[in-house]
Design a protein around this motif. Structure first.
Motif, PDB file in Angstrom:
ATOM      1  N   ALA A 113       2.771  10.418   0.286  1.00 35.93           N
ATOM      2  CA  ALA A 113       4.329   9.817   0.197  1.00 35.93           C
ATOM      3  C   ALA A 113       4.304   9.546  -1.290  1.00 35.93           C
ATOM      4  N   ALA A 114       3.635   9.196  -2.180  1.00 35.28           N
ATOM      5  CA  ALA A 114       3.994   9.137  -3.532  1.00 35.28           C
ATOM      6  C   ALA A 114       4.190  10.304  -4.144  1.00 35.28           C
ATOM      7  N   ALA A 115       3.328  11.465  -3.809  1.00 32.63           N
ATOM      8  CA  ALA A 115       3.688  12.755  -4.274  1.00 32.63           C
ATOM      9  C   ALA A 115       5.027  13.302  -4.000  1.00 32.63           C
ATOM     10  N   LEU A 116       5.205  13.134  -2.593  1.00 28.96           N
ATOM     11  CA  LEU A 116       6.781  13.501  -2.351  1.00 28.96           C
ATOM     12  C   LEU A 116       7.779  12.727  -3.046  1.00 28.96           C
ATOM     13  N   LEU A 117       7.527  11.569  -3.238  1.00 31.30           N
ATOM     14  CA  LEU A 117       8.613  10.857  -4.226  1.00 31.30           C
ATOM     15  C   LEU A 117       8.490  11.158  -5.636  1.00 31.30           C
ATOM     16  N   VAL A 118       7.459  11.718  -6.147  1.00 32.61           N
ATOM     17  CA  VAL A 118       7.353  11.863  -7.427  1.00 32.61           C
ATOM     18  C   VAL A 118       8.148  13.632  -7.593  1.00 32.61           C
ATOM     19  N   VAL A 119       7.997  14.188  -6.419  1.00 28.15           N
ATOM     20  CA  VAL A 119       8.834  15.604  -6.401  1.00 28.15           C
ATOM     21  C   VAL A 119      10.355  15.456  -6.376  1.00 28.15           C
TER      22      VAL A 119
ATOM     23  N   ALA B 236       0.816  -1.286   0.008  1.00 27.90           N
ATOM     24  CA  ALA B 236       0.049   0.058  -0.002  1.00 27.90           C
ATOM     25  C   ALA B 236       0.853   1.444  -0.053  1.00 27.90           C
ATOM     26  N   MET B 237       2.035   1.387   0.634  1.00 29.25           N
ATOM     27  CA  MET B 237       2.748   2.242   0.727  1.00 29.25           C
ATOM     28  C   MET B 237       4.174   2.433  -0.170  1.00 29.25           C
ATOM     29  N   PRO B 238       4.338   3.264  -1.254  1.00 27.71           N
ATOM     30  CA  PRO B 238       3.181   4.441  -1.360  1.00 27.71           C
ATOM     31  C   PRO B 238       2.353   4.130  -2.591  1.00 27.71           C
ATOM     32  N   SER B 239       1.593   4.934  -2.933  1.00 24.96           N
ATOM     33  CA  SER B 239       0.363   4.681  -3.677  1.00 24.96           C
ATOM     34  C   SER B 239       0.881   4.871  -5.251  1.00 24.96           C
TER      35      SER B 239
END
Length: 304
Positions: free
Chosen positions: A264-270, A212-215
């Motif tokens: 968490a997914a958004a932060l990883l994309v950034v 589930a982590m990250p999406s």
């Protein structure tokens, strides 16, 4: 949801088609290089050429090749989801930690949100279908759009997708249960309720359910939105912002992810975008230094 076996088969078939097209074009026109462009062009010139210059076969050969890469990446994501480096026993406690962390951060309750949708079965079933099938076709369509009409921007976005997916796979080796498998939250597994589950539950531990982590759904949706907004010049491009927002809403309503999974997914994309930008800056700095050194050496040779 497409299984990794079918995705791998699609990748192999598309790869064969792309190879056959390239070999056929080179047999007919020996002046065409392996990339499908007229020989003598640099990579930058080839990327900037309109699709029509390379011919329809060259375009579709390239689309087939890039689609093969995309299906291969999807197959890897699906296949790697069946592995874990830690015990499944920790998946539920980690999910409970996330649940309590959201309450400390005063994030909205996923349970309260889901209860707004549960009285509307058709809406809930639409959310289940959205979660199941939409993410991969939309990402694939975006990449094909970039490759066919905005070729110079395509490699950057493809690299973003690959890096984000790869890092996400590494993080998902640590099992974290989704909200629907966390007791005591009051959340309903909407896919099970309406017979739309994308997971083949056979009892015991299924690692894919604890990824589930990250999406990845939210991360891919955000990458698509960023690509459309930064590449397109249409006044309607800002509507793409709705896609990751809607995806975050759907993964919460269906109880497949916590808010923090999407964050968490958004932060990883950034983070991936920052790394790419830094790498491009370093490369451009080295190339500019090299261009300044060459004239100086030329002057020294002339004077001597």
């Amino acid at each position: 949801m497409l299984s990794w076996q079918y995705a791998l088969a699609a990748a192999v078939c598309l790869g064969i088609v792309a190879t056959a097209i390239r070999v056929g074009r080179r047999a007919v026109n020996p002046a065409v290089n392996p990339a499908g462009q007229p020989a003598g062009l640099t990579a930058g010139q080839a990327a900037g050429r309109p699709a029509g210059d390379a011919g329809a076969w060259g375009l579709w050969g390239g689309v087939a090749g890039e689609s093969a890469l995309l299906f291969g990446l999807y197959a890897l994501w699906q296949f790697a989801g069946s592995f874990t480096v830690m015990s499944a026993a920790g998946a539920v406690p980690r999910a409970r930690w996330l649940w309590h962390a959201e309450r400390v951060l005063r994030l909205p309750s996923e349970t309260a949100l889901q209860r707004l949708f549960l009285p509307h079965p058709l809406l809930v079933q639409a959310c289940n279908l959205y979660y199941d099938v939409l993410h991969f076709p939309v990402l694939g369509g975006c990449l094909i759009w970039l490759y066919a009409w905005h070729r110079p921007s395509y490699p950057r976005v493809r690299t973003t997708v690959a890096l984000f997916t790869g890092v996400s796979l590494l993080i998902q080796l640590i099992p974290v249960a989704p909200p629907r498998l966390l007791p005591g939250t009051g959340m309903v597994d909407t896919a099970i309720r309406y017979g739309q589950s994308v997971y083949a539950w056979k009892g015991g531990f299924d690692a894919d359910e604890f990824s589930a982590m990250p999406s990845v759904h939210v991360g891919w949706a955000l990458i698509v939105a960023i690509a459309v907004i930064t590449v397109s010049r249409s006044r309607w491009r800002w509507l793409a912002v709705a896609y990751p927002v809607l995806t975050l809403l759907v993964v919460a309503v269906t109880a497949n992810h916590f808010w923090l999974d999407g964050i968490a997914a958004a932060l990883l994309v950034v983070l991936v975008l920052v790394v790419q930008r830094t790498a491009r800056g370093l490369r451009s700095g080295k190339s500019s230094e090299g261009s300044q050194v060459r004239p100086v050496r030329g002057e020294m040779s002339v004077r001597s």
